[in-house]
Design a protein around this motif. Structure first.
Motif, mmCIF file in Angstrom:
data_model
loop_
_atom_site.group_PDB
_atom_site.id
_atom_site.type_symbol
_atom_site.label_atom_id
_atom_site.label_comp_id
_atom_site.label_asym_id
_atom_site.label_seq_id
_atom_site.Cartn_x
_atom_site.Cartn_y
_atom_site.Cartn_z
ATOM 1 N N TYR A 248 60.424 -37.025 -34.829
ATOM 2 C CA TYR A 248 60.554 -35.780 -35.586
ATOM 3 C C TYR A 248 59.182 -35.151 -35.842
ATOM 4 N N ILE B 65 73.322 -49.542 -37.103
ATOM 5 C CA ILE B 65 74.272 -48.419 -37.061
ATOM 6 C C ILE B 65 73.530 -47.088 -37.068
ATOM 7 N N LYS B 66 72.440 -47.033 -37.837
ATOM 8 C CA LYS B 66 71.676 -45.792 -37.936
ATOM 9 C C LYS B 66 70.843 -45.558 -36.673
ATOM 10 N N TYR C 51 72.644 -43.467 -33.933
ATOM 11 C CA TYR C 51 72.678 -42.052 -34.308
ATOM 12 C C TYR C 51 71.292 -41.427 -34.197
ATOM 13 N N ARG D 231 70.044 -40.569 -30.748
ATOM 14 C CA ARG D 231 70.750 -39.373 -30.285
ATOM 15 C C ARG D 231 70.207 -38.106 -30.958
ATOM 16 N N ASP D 232 69.958 -38.226 -32.258
ATOM 17 C CA ASP D 232 69.501 -37.064 -33.021
ATOM 18 C C ASP D 232 68.055 -36.686 -32.681
ATOM 19 N N ARG E 206 68.400 -34.585 -29.586
ATOM 20 C CA ARG E 206 69.107 -33.328 -29.883
ATOM 21 C C ARG E 206 68.230 -32.383 -30.698
ATOM 22 N N SER E 207 67.464 -32.966 -31.653
ATOM 23 C CA SER E 207 66.593 -32.134 -32.484
ATOM 24 C C SER E 207 65.457 -31.520 -31.659
ATOM 25 N N ARG F 268 65.810 -30.780 -28.339
ATOM 26 C CA ARG F 268 66.477 -29.740 -27.542
ATOM 27 C C ARG F 268 66.774 -28.512 -28.386
ATOM 28 N N PHE F 269 67.108 -28.723 -29.654
ATOM 29 C CA PHE F 269 67.399 -27.603 -30.553
ATOM 30 C C PHE F 269 66.204 -26.668 -30.644
ATOM 31 N N ASP G 179 63.653 -31.255 -40.360
ATOM 32 C CA ASP G 179 64.777 -30.390 -40.724
ATOM 33 C C ASP G 179 64.536 -29.572 -41.991
ATOM 34 N N ARG G 180 63.366 -29.693 -42.604
ATOM 35 C CA ARG G 180 63.051 -28.821 -43.732
ATOM 36 C C ARG G 180 62.382 -27.524 -43.270
ATOM 37 N N PRO H 227 63.581 -24.629 -42.192
ATOM 38 C CA PRO H 227 64.061 -23.381 -42.813
ATOM 39 C C PRO H 227 63.594 -23.221 -44.262
#
Lengths: 207, 207
Positions: free
Chosen positions: A21, A64-65, A68, A71-72, A75-76, A78-79, A193-194, A196
């Motif tokens: 990130y 488990i995390k 995810y 993957r995230d 995806r983040s 690519r976003f 993701d902060r 915005p």
């Protein structure tokens, strides 16, 4: 003039070379800051040290995390329209890359350090390069126009080891417990993701 | 027709009545889904159970992270233009509110359950009501047009306790380890802050 005054105000951006990130955020933070007349001060830190101080662990250390998160991460990226790759072994040791960062920051300034941050993060997360390994990091330094022998002397130098240690301590004192972590006008923002919320803060002040 | 076909496709939205980010997401998920011809299926779960399954803890159980989180809860609500309050004691027990949720979902349908979800989340996070307490939850039920005696019978009924247990197990099986958690066309999204990614997914498909 208010515009001029704002140019002096900085955004503190804390990152680890092994943080996906952070790679994504590093690609947008400069342009975002510039749009609002701000400059960015980058801080290379070791997430392992801040996790330990906060009694936290990496998200990928929880089975488990982890699935995810992996993957995230992609995806983040690519976003934001960015290429993305994961190193075969993850997370990777980043103290040597971080020591070179602080050497550049202290001897050549924030912009030289920022260019190295970007080169390192892209090496890891667009080409999956294991920059924790000596030869890989030497090659990265050489490709970046640094003398690889000098870079290696830096990362083995107790003075630059100490410099990174101070950076970690300063980050912990500033409340940093993860990466990327931003401080804007004293306000902490954790996570790519902060974006915005940071953008609104820069555009129209506290909300 | 493609438009008609899409109307059948749902967004699964997992939440806990004690999750501030679930409160925020609950306020936007319905309108977002409707803009893209989707319906929302809400799932009340107990975060404590999914945390345990994933060997995770609440962010507020880490002292350094707690201070940031409490600040970010309120800021993330304000970012969406929502009022916000924290209950004096946090997190709060939510199993009784969740059992009433599943009773409504199974006997009156998703919309009745959604209205209860919204009433409960708003009670906690706009008025700080401790809905884990019997009298508070009875009053919430009555104010919502339910018979408080019937609501209390429901939350003490082994059948509805079992129903919530199944919901938690189903969530864990679906990979849910936090809240809010969304599944859209099989794609998992964790967190109120994944709103922009969910919106792009709904507008233009996988990215």
């Amino acid at each position: 003039m208010q515009r001029g005054a704002r140019l002096d105000r900085r955004i503190d951006f804390y990152f680890d070379f092994s943080s996906p990130y952070s790679y994504v955020a590093n690609e947008w933070v400069g342009a975002l800051a510039a749009r609002h007349g701000r400059r960015v001060r980058r801080h290379a830190i070791l997430l392992g040290v801040t996790f330990q101080a906060a009694e936290l662990k990496s998200p990928v250390s929880y089975p488990i995390k982890r699935e995810y998160s992996v993957r995230d991460f992609a995806r983040s990226a690519r976003f934001e329209g960015l290429p993305y790759a994961m190193p075969a072994s993850f997370p990777i040791p980043t103290q040597n890359a971080a020591r070179v960062f602080w050497w550049l920051a202290d001897t050549r300034g924030d912009e030289a350090a920022a260019a190295w941050a970007t080169a390192g993060l892209r090496a890891v997360f667009t080409r999956g390069e294991p920059i924790g390994e000596r030869d890989t990091l030497r090659a990265l330094a050489a490709g970046h126009g640094l003398d690889p022998d000098e870079a290696e002397r830096v990362w083995n130098d107790p003075a630059w080891k100490e410099r990174l240690k101070r950076a970690n301590e300063q980050a912990i004192a500033a409340g940093v417990f993860g990466a990327p972590f931003f401080v804007v006008d004293g306000e902490p923002f954790w996570g790519n993701d902060r974006k915005p919320q940071i953008e609104r803060w820069l555009a129209s002040g506290p909300f």
